[in-house]
Design an enzyme around this catalytic site. Structure first.
Site, mmCIF file in Angstrom:
data_model
loop_
_atom_site.group_PDB
_atom_site.id
_atom_site.type_symbol
_atom_site.label_atom_id
_atom_site.label_comp_id
_atom_site.label_asym_id
_atom_site.label_seq_id
_atom_site.Cartn_x
_atom_site.Cartn_y
_atom_site.Cartn_z
ATOM 1 N N CYS A 127 -2.899 -2.205 8.956
ATOM 2 C CA CYS A 127 -3.379 -1.418 7.804
ATOM 3 C C CYS A 127 -4.187 -0.179 8.178
ATOM 4 C CB CYS A 127 -4.179 -2.306 6.877
ATOM 5 S SG CYS A 127 -3.153 -3.543 6.067
ATOM 6 N N GLU A 173 -3.457 -4.406 -3.006
ATOM 7 C CA GLU A 173 -4.023 -5.654 -2.485
ATOM 8 C C GLU A 173 -5.111 -5.332 -1.460
ATOM 9 O OE1 GLU A 173 -3.630 -8.947 -3.315
ATOM 10 O OE2 GLU A 173 -5.346 -8.920 -1.977
ATOM 11 N N LEU A 229 -6.760 -7.945 0.382
ATOM 12 C CA LEU A 229 -7.054 -9.099 1.246
ATOM 13 C C LEU A 229 -7.117 -8.698 2.718
ATOM 14 C CD1 LEU A 229 -4.300 -10.034 2.906
ATOM 15 C CD2 LEU A 229 -3.670 -11.008 0.724
ATOM 16 N N LYS A 238 -7.577 -8.750 15.630
ATOM 17 C CA LYS A 238 -8.905 -9.306 15.319
ATOM 18 C C LYS A 238 -8.767 -10.826 15.323
ATOM 19 C CE LYS A 238 -8.545 -9.467 10.316
ATOM 20 N NZ LYS A 238 -9.184 -9.230 9.051
ATOM 21 N N THR A 274 0.858 -1.188 0.000
ATOM 22 C CA THR A 274 0.000 0.000 0.000
ATOM 23 C C THR A 274 0.894 1.238 0.000
ATOM 24 O OG1 THR A 274 -1.654 -1.235 1.224
ATOM 25 C CG2 THR A 274 -1.852 1.169 1.267
ATOM 26 N N GLY A 324 -7.402 -1.851 14.977
ATOM 27 C CA GLY A 324 -5.934 -1.884 15.048
ATOM 28 C C GLY A 324 -5.432 -2.578 13.807
ATOM 29 N N LYS A 343 -2.354 2.818 10.079
ATOM 30 C CA LYS A 343 -1.255 3.421 9.311
ATOM 31 C C LYS A 343 -1.749 4.012 7.987
ATOM 32 C CE LYS A 343 0.876 -0.209 6.495
ATOM 33 N NZ LYS A 343 0.427 0.262 5.195
ATOM 34 N N LYS A 373 -6.940 2.274 -3.007
ATOM 35 C CA LYS A 373 -6.607 1.431 -1.843
ATOM 36 C C LYS A 373 -6.747 2.234 -0.541
ATOM 37 C CE LYS A 373 -5.038 -1.607 0.908
ATOM 38 N NZ LYS A 373 -5.803 -2.740 1.345
HETATM 39 P P1 NAD Z 1 4.818 -7.889 6.532
HETATM 40 O O1 NAD Z 1 5.543 -7.008 7.457
HETATM 41 O O2 NAD Z 1 4.053 -9.057 7.065
HETATM 42 O O3 NAD Z 1 5.827 -8.467 5.430
HETATM 43 C C1 NAD Z 1 6.771 -7.691 4.747
HETATM 44 C C2 NAD Z 1 7.954 -8.597 4.415
HETATM 45 O O4 NAD Z 1 8.820 -7.908 3.514
HETATM 46 C C3 NAD Z 1 8.808 -8.956 5.630
HETATM 47 O O5 NAD Z 1 8.928 -10.368 5.722
HETATM 48 C C4 NAD Z 1 10.169 -8.305 5.343
HETATM 49 O O6 NAD Z 1 11.263 -9.044 5.855
HETATM 50 C C5 NAD Z 1 10.163 -8.276 3.829
HETATM 51 N N1 NAD Z 1 11.074 -7.304 3.202
HETATM 52 C C6 NAD Z 1 11.327 -6.023 3.536
HETATM 53 N N2 NAD Z 1 12.208 -5.470 2.678
HETATM 54 C C7 NAD Z 1 12.505 -6.422 1.770
HETATM 55 C C8 NAD Z 1 13.339 -6.462 0.612
HETATM 56 N N3 NAD Z 1 14.049 -5.405 0.212
HETATM 57 N N4 NAD Z 1 13.423 -7.613 -0.085
HETATM 58 C C9 NAD Z 1 12.724 -8.704 0.286
HETATM 59 N N5 NAD Z 1 11.920 -8.716 1.367
HETATM 60 C C10 NAD Z 1 11.794 -7.594 2.084
HETATM 61 O O7 NAD Z 1 3.858 -6.926 5.694
HETATM 62 P P2 NAD Z 1 2.392 -7.256 5.134
HETATM 63 O O8 NAD Z 1 1.400 -7.230 6.248
HETATM 64 O O9 NAD Z 1 2.469 -8.427 4.235
HETATM 65 O O10 NAD Z 1 2.140 -5.944 4.272
HETATM 66 C C11 NAD Z 1 2.885 -5.662 3.100
HETATM 67 C C12 NAD Z 1 2.240 -4.496 2.378
HETATM 68 O O11 NAD Z 1 0.928 -4.859 1.947
HETATM 69 C C13 NAD Z 1 2.066 -3.233 3.226
HETATM 70 O O12 NAD Z 1 2.231 -2.109 2.414
HETATM 71 C C14 NAD Z 1 0.625 -3.326 3.698
HETATM 72 O O13 NAD Z 1 0.066 -2.081 3.985
HETATM 73 C C15 NAD Z 1 -0.042 -3.942 2.485
HETATM 74 N N6 NAD Z 1 -1.242 -4.705 2.782
HETATM 75 C C16 NAD Z 1 -1.294 -5.484 3.900
HETATM 76 C C17 NAD Z 1 -2.446 -6.219 4.164
HETATM 77 C C18 NAD Z 1 -2.525 -7.069 5.405
HETATM 78 O O14 NAD Z 1 -3.642 -7.465 5.770
HETATM 79 N N7 NAD Z 1 -1.421 -7.371 6.071
HETATM 80 C C19 NAD Z 1 -3.539 -6.174 3.285
HETATM 81 C C20 NAD Z 1 -3.432 -5.399 2.122
HETATM 82 C C21 NAD Z 1 -2.283 -4.660 1.889
#
Ligand code: NAD
Length: 443
Positions: free
Chosen positions: A261, A149, A151, A324, A121, A258, A264, A205
């Site tokens: 997402c 995304e 999800l 949650k 995001t 909380g 932030k 998004k």
């Molecule tokens: P997360 O913290 O669970 O995972 C991020 C991963 O990226 C970590 O494992 C980290 O080690 C890795 N990483 C960081 N820098 C890297 C690099 N240079 N090369 C390879 N790996 C690297 O994050 P998340 O919850 O999966 O969220 C990721 C993004 O998706 C965010 O922007 C979030 O806002 C968005 N998003 C999250 C959700 C959700 O429900 N978690 C839903 C939709 C969108």
């Protein structure tokens, strides 16, 4: 297709698994060596229902693998999905350093005709920023697509395999066609794929998350008012949600939202508004109400025990730690706020959560005690706080709860129980947006 997914967190690993499930060859990359080691052994580093089965099946069938070497891993990829974190900076804006670093690493290793798809995001303008970065490094043929995304943790696989819609930001029809083909298996029930410009895709998004967070804050604000004027939010909620223009979703009163997402993303959108000369007052209000709701919950505890100072040395049991149900994610979980407040007041705390215990232990170490099962947390506690709506907390054995607690008192941050039933069972029962049930009316 050959696909590389950068970042194996909640979004990256689920995305990678779902693309592999539809026949693509997917390599998932992470900088965290321990995480990649665990994944190679078939050990999924976080809790998401159904994920171990789908990952391990696709690994066994040769469609999914893991690496820590981005350069090498992306060299054969037609599309590189960036799924790294975008946490809040101190001023609320999104920290893009992980995204930009990942883009640079892809640029070093990828062949010229690859496509970078931003699933993280990211604020409006990020795709253009990544494009500029690539051009400044002489990478003139790598394309950038915004592919936010949507999800939800807890139902991530279903959301990914059967999304309500797919949003793709690109002005290149050939690339749009590649994404239509990639996502075709997920939208066979007729769900739309929207091809937008970069900036509209990025905004979609944030706007979606802010709107959902706004509904939660709205119902929470009304719930606080219900408490003051003697109305019942449970009845109000269904009466307003039955209106087709409103609907029932995201109208549950609670202790506040909380997760990784909503807080932030609302902060980042607010920051984007301010940077662009808008005051973003509605966005600020979403966050203010959310904070107020958590404090309102604490006030009930303090008031019940006749003041914060009276909590010193008492014991609170807590059921539910994740932000949650159906996830182990505790990022910005309201439960952490409650724990901090209760510890600050000198309380002893015993906690239980079906999946988030390890994550909480990593923060609080021996400052709280960790129960092996839900009822063990109650033994000798002065009261119980229910903070996450896990199904297993919905129909507990109230007689056992009563036996184990020093006084039969429950603070329910999720409205899981019926006040009338709690009255009959002989509990002090505090919930959200409804009158408390009190054994001693003078309490
Ligand atoms: P997360 O913290 O669970 O995972 C991020 C991963 O990226 C970590 O494992 C980290 O080690 C890795 N990483 C960081 N820098 C890297 C690099 N240079 N090369 C390879 N790996 C690297 O994050 P998340 O919850 O999966 O969220 C990721 C993004 O998706 C965010 O922007 C979030 O806002 C968005 N998003 C999250 C959700 C959700 O429900 N978690 C839903 C939709 C969108």
């Amino acid at each position: 297709m050959n696909i590389a997914v950068i970042g194996t967190g909640y979004v990256g690993l689920v995305t990678g698994a779902c693309f592999a499930e539809t026949g693509n060859k997917v390599i998932c990359i992470d900088v965290d060596e321990e995480k990649v080691d665990r994944l190679r052994k078939g050990d999924i580093p976080f809790y998401e229902p159904g994920l171990p089965e789908i990952v391990n099946r696709n690994v066994t069938e040769g469609r999914m693998s893991f690496s820590t070497n981005t350069g090498e891993a992306v060299s054969k990829a037609q599309i590189c999905f960036i799924c790294v974190g975008t946490p809040s900076e101190n001023d609320g804006s999104a920290d893009l350093s992980y995204v930009l670093k990942a883009a640079e690493e892809i640029a070093k290793g990828a062949h010229e005709a690859t496509i970078i798809a931003l699933k993280s995001t990211v604020p409006v303008g990020t795709a253009d920023q990544v494009l500029e970065l690539l051009r400044s490094k002489g990478k003139n043929n790598i394309a950038v697509v915004s592919n936010p995304e949507f999800l939800r943790e807890g139902t991530a696989l279903q959301d990914c395999l059967q999304p309500d819609r797919i949003v793709v930001g690109t002005d290149d029809e050939t690339i749009a066609e590649i994404f239509r083909e990639l996502y075709h298996p997920f939208v066979r029930t007729g769900k739309p794929i929207f091809i937008l410009d970069h900036r509209s895709a990025e905004m979609a998004k944030y706007a979606a998350n802010a709107l959902l967070a706004m509904r939660i804050s709205f119902v929470n604000e009304i719930s606080m008012l219900c408490e003051k004027v003697g109305a019942d939010i449970a009845k109000v909620r269904v009466a307003i949600g039955a209106d087709q223009r409103i609907g029932m979703q995201y109208l549950f009163p609670s202790i506040g939202f909380g997760g990784s997402c909503f807080p932030k993303d609302v902060r980042a959108l607010e920051s984007l508004a301010r940077k662009n000369g808008e005051n973003g007052s509605l966005l600020s209000a979403i966050l203010e109400v959310n904070e107020a709701q958590k404090k309102n919950f604490m006030r009930k505890i303090f008031h019940h025990f006749k003041g914060k100072s009276e909590l010193q040395g008492k014991r609170m049991a807590i059921w539910g730690l994740s932000f949650k149900a159906k996830t182990d994610d505790i990022r910005e979980s309201p439960a952490l706020f409650v724990i901090d407040e209760l510890l600050g007041a000198g309380m002893n705390i015993s906690v239980y959560d079906p999946s988030a215990m390890q994550n909480v232990e990593a923060i609080y170490k021996n400052r709280v005690s960790y129960a092996k099962f839900s009822y063990a947390a109650l033994d000798g506690a002065d009261a119980l706080c229910v903070l996450t709506e896990w199904n297993q907390f919905r129909h507990p054995d109230f007689l056992q709860i009563k036996e184990l607690l020093q006084t039969p008192t429950i603070f329910d941050g999720r409205n899981l129980y019926d006040p009338e039933a709690m009255k009959k069972l002989g509990f002090n029962y505090y919930s959200v947006g409804r009158s408390p049930v009190l054994l001693n009316k003078n309490t």
